[in-house]
Design an enzyme around this catalytic site. Structure first.
Site, PDB file in Angstrom:
ATOM      1  N   HIS A   1       0.632  -1.015   0.027  1.00 53.31           N
ATOM      2  CA  HIS A   1       0.408  -0.485  -0.232  1.00 53.31           C
ATOM      3  C   HIS A   1       1.313   1.344   0.131  1.00 53.31           C
ATOM      4  O   HIS A   1       1.723   1.250   0.523  1.00 53.31           O
ATOM      5  CB  HIS A   1      -0.721  -0.171   1.415  1.00 53.31           C
ATOM      6  CG  HIS A   1      -0.030   0.740   2.351  1.00 53.31           C
ATOM      7  ND1 HIS A   1      -0.609   1.660   3.381  1.00 53.31           N
ATOM      8  CD2 HIS A   1       0.285  -0.530   3.752  1.00 53.31           C
ATOM      9  CE1 HIS A   1       0.395   1.548   4.357  1.00 53.31           C
ATOM     10  NE2 HIS A   1       0.525  -0.003   4.737  1.00 53.31           N
ATOM     11  N   CYS A   2       0.368   2.048  -0.506  1.00 56.55           N
ATOM     12  CA  CYS A   2       1.434   3.526  -0.368  1.00 56.55           C
ATOM     13  C   CYS A   2       0.545   4.557   0.552  1.00 56.55           C
ATOM     14  O   CYS A   2      -0.378   3.873   1.278  1.00 56.55           O
ATOM     15  CB  CYS A   2       0.818   4.370  -1.557  1.00 56.55           C
ATOM     16  SG  CYS A   2      -0.709   4.116  -2.606  1.00 56.55           S
ATOM     17  N   ALA A   3       0.065   5.666  -0.079  1.00 54.89           N
ATOM     18  CA  ALA A   3      -0.082   6.655   1.063  1.00 54.89           C
ATOM     19  C   ALA A   3      -1.657   6.770   1.273  1.00 54.89           C
ATOM     20  O   ALA A   3      -2.949   6.376   2.051  1.00 54.89           O
ATOM     21  CB  ALA A   3      -0.520   8.342   1.058  1.00 54.89           C
ATOM     22  N   THR A   4      -3.086   5.906   0.530  1.00 54.37           N
ATOM     23  CA  THR A   4      -4.377   5.979   0.161  1.00 54.37           C
ATOM     24  C   THR A   4      -4.662   4.864  -0.837  1.00 54.37           C
ATOM     25  O   THR A   4      -5.932   4.783  -0.702  1.00 54.37           O
ATOM     26  CB  THR A   4      -5.249   6.873  -0.865  1.00 54.37           C
ATOM     27  OG1 THR A   4      -4.360   6.965  -1.675  1.00 54.37           O
ATOM     28  CG2 THR A   4      -4.394   8.301  -0.240  1.00 54.37           C
ATOM     29  N   ARG A   5      -3.600   4.165  -1.121  1.00 53.05           N
ATOM     30  CA  ARG A   5      -4.816   3.204  -2.331  1.00 53.05           C
ATOM     31  C   ARG A   5      -3.896   1.915  -1.706  1.00 53.05           C
ATOM     32  O   ARG A   5      -2.793   1.535  -1.541  1.00 53.05           O
ATOM     33  CB  ARG A   5      -4.223   2.724  -3.029  1.00 53.05           C
ATOM     34  CG  ARG A   5      -3.267   3.042  -4.449  1.00 53.05           C
ATOM     35  CD  ARG A   5      -2.995   3.945  -5.680  1.00 53.05           C
ATOM     36  NE  ARG A   5      -3.700   5.170  -5.529  1.00 53.05           N
ATOM     37  CZ  ARG A   5      -3.985   5.775  -6.771  1.00 53.05           C
ATOM     38  NH1 ARG A   5      -3.109   4.883  -7.744  1.00 53.05           N
ATOM     39  NH2 ARG A   5      -4.423   7.101  -6.899  1.00 53.05           N
TER      40      ARG A   5
END
Length: 619
Positions: free
Chosen positions: A25-29
């Protein structure tokens, strides 16, 4: 929907755990690499509460969650064995070819996204420290400055070590060997030798020493080569000594090669990227700022924005600053302004709620909920935001604003722009935000009509209760209404069993709340489970701990598997006798598959009669 329920729903809709090669995952997804994209139900995922949208890009199946993506990811790791599969090197690449650009973006995003939080946090701290130092609140010779500077600078100084870990995960190399390679690059004696005038060689080959602290490309190249060297030696060396000799040969080969080749070449590439960007920027700061401010969020949509991260970091490492990051802040704040304009203009209550929360996230640099949830869906606000970003970006670029450390573009990043052009950065960001608000509010957009919600106090529910988008549940009892939290049973009161409501019965006649099938009748008669024709799974549990009565005071009128109609008698019980025996008769009516619904609306009254509307389930 809770993070646990959402994680289960997502795994099911991407085709199950067996269809997932890897996930991070990254910051939002959540970023999935799937074996077969055809097995994933994209449409159902986009309708799932808690999922903003789904993007397929660069071979990744990206599920946009928003700010709580880390909690959902943690639940996925707990509920599945995907984490172990990735560690064991079983997370193969996606079956389809993604092209050179797609593979490059995938590699960069996989390496950089896990450390963005640490980079951004340290960057903001570094900017704040520079501001505090310039205001002479502390001295550069003080112990306070020493510690705070170490806290803000360590991530950047030891950046090769951080990248070694993430690159090793991506290239499936031994992480500890990769860290050892990075450690060699910034080894104190090596750093000291960089400033020395004495020429050095390795087995007669001259060494071009470079300061590799804060460097990006050399360690990535080194770990990539390490992965192939380890693979070759693993195939050649017997398993009895493999765990010792493979790391030894990897260190013996990769570290000298890095100092002799990968390091100098990587440094030249970094310097070339920084010089190339500076050359283009200097051609026309106004044009560069307008283009970057207008199209940055378009790059984000297609996932190619990751390609700019190494350039930004290279600029900071080689030049000591970066001019791109302040410009991108205008692009981010323009989206925040556009979604705030939607919040002010829209008459749709659901859209207002989403726009309000998205505005706050966008102001602090997280724009995916804003873009996918609001502006891009409405189209015009996204265009207005791009225009505003172009204007703000041009102002910032012409003013020569610079970032002294990496951080996510947004309001929190302002301290990192302190210094040259800081006032222009503040003006450009403000213009981008305000102009976007004005354009959206004045020029408008196609405001979607709000879904008509039926009040929970509507009198009597008729048979055939399922309606488009909702299902209504009648009251199985007559009595006083209480909140679920009032029940002296943690399993029900906490909502762990599902959403619902409590009825304190005034009579002992319990009828079916829906047309459906009796799925469970407890032998003691104190609880009944029903599945409605609309798919609602209901549990009606008479009292607390009444199982201890062993069926006394209860008379069952149906059996498991019976088809029932709304209002049909299911159970008779003697409420007074149960209370006299010392038991609570408060009866929870629970929707055990609450996670399948957007919301469960409750009757807001204090009393309810048998057959009156009790719950409304929103699909």
């Amino acid at each position: 929907m809770s993070s646990k329920d959402l994680s289960k729903q997502i795994i099911m809709l991407v085709g199950g755990e067996s269809n997932v090669n890897s996930v991070f995952h990254c910051a939002t997804r959540l970023r999935f690499k799937l074996k077969d994209h055809g097995k994933a139900d994209k449409a159902a995922l986009e309708k799932t509460p808690g999922v903003i949208t789904v993007v397929e890009n660069s071979g990744q199946f990206q599920v946009v969650i928003g700010n709580n993506v880390s909690q959902v990811f943690e639940q996925i790791m707990k509920e599945t064995s995907l984490q172990d599969a990735e560690k064991n090197g079983k997370a193969d690449d996606a079956s389809e070819s993604t092209g050179v650009l797609g593979k490059a973006v995938d590699i960069i995003s996989s390496i950089f996204s896990p450390i963005l939080g640490a980079l951004a946090g340290a960057g903001v701290l570094k900017g704040l420290l520079a501001l505090i130092l310039s205001l002479k609140w502390i001295s550069a010779a003080s112990g306070t400055y020493l510690i705070l500077n170490a806290a803000s600078d360590s991530v950047f100084y030891f950046l090769p070590v951080f990248l070694a870990v993430t690159a090793a995960r991506k290239f499936k190399a031994n992480q500890f060997v990769s860290v050892a390679i990075a450690g060699a690059l910034i080894y104190p004696a090596v750093i000291a030798a960089v400033g020395s005038t004495e020429s050095l060689d390795f087995l007669g080959i001259p060494i071009v020493l470079v300061n590799y602290s804060s460097s990006v490309i050399p360690i990535i190249l080194a770990v990539w080569v390490q992965s192939y060297i380890e693979k070759w030696f693993r195939s050649m060396i017997h398993e009895s000594v493999r765990n010792i000799l493979v790391p030894m040969f990897a260190l013996l080969i990769v570290i000298p090669l890095t100092f002799l080749a990968f390091g100098p070449v990587g440094s030249l590439i970094s310097e070339g990227l920084a010089s190339g960007y500076t050359w283009l920027y200097n051609l026309s700061p106004l044009v560069a700022g307008a283009i970057a401010g207008a199209f940055w969020q378009v790059f984000v949509i297609f996932g190619v924005h990751w390609g700019f991260v190494p350039i930004m970091l290279s600029n900071i490492a080689t030049l000591g600053y970066d001019t791109m990051l302040p410009i991108l802040a205008a692009a981010v704040l323009s989206q925040a302004g556009a979604v705030f304009g939607v919040f002010l203009k829209s008459k749709n209550t659901q859209l207002k709620a989403l726009s309000g929360s998205s505005t706050l996230a966008a102001v602090f640099g997280i724009t995916e909920p804003t873009i996918y949830g609001v502006t891009l869906k409405l189209k015009k606000p996204f265009i207005y935001a791009c225009i505003s970003g172009a204007v703000g970006g041009a102002i910032i670029a012409v003013g020569g604003a610079r970032a002294i450390a990496f951080s996510l573009p947004g309001l929190l990043a302002l301290p990192t722009y302190f210094g040259t052009g800081f006032a222009w950065a503040a003006i450009g960001i403000t213009v981008a935000f305000v102009l976007a608000v004005i354009l959206v509010y004045v020029l408008g957009f196609d405001d979607p009509e709000a879904a008509v919600e039926e009040t929970a106090t509507q009198p009597v529910v008729k048979q055939g209760m399922t309606q488009i988008g909702k299902e209504q549940i009648a009251s199985p009892l007559t009595g006083a209404l209480l909140p679920l939290e009032s029940l002296p049973d943690e399993a029900f009161a906490s909502g762990a069993m599902g959403k619902g409501i409590v009825i304190e019965p005034s009579s002992g006649l319990l009828t079916s709340p829906v047309n459906g099938t009796v799925t469970t009748v407890f032998p003691t008669g104190h609880a009944i489970g029903i599945t409605s024709e609309g798919g609602a799974e209901l549990l009606i549990h008479v009292g607390v701990n009444t199982v201890k009565l062993k069926g006394k005071h209860f008379q069952k009128k149906v059996q498991e598997g019976d088809k029932v109609e709304q209002g049909q008698l299911l159970l008779e019980f003697d409420a007074d006798a149960i209370r006299a025996a010392g038991f609570v008769t408060a009866t929870p009516v629970i929707v055990t598959n609450s996670a399948d619904y957007l919301d469960v609306l409750k009757n807001t009254g204090t009393e309810v009669t048998n057959g009156e509307l009790l719950l409304t389930l929103i699909h």
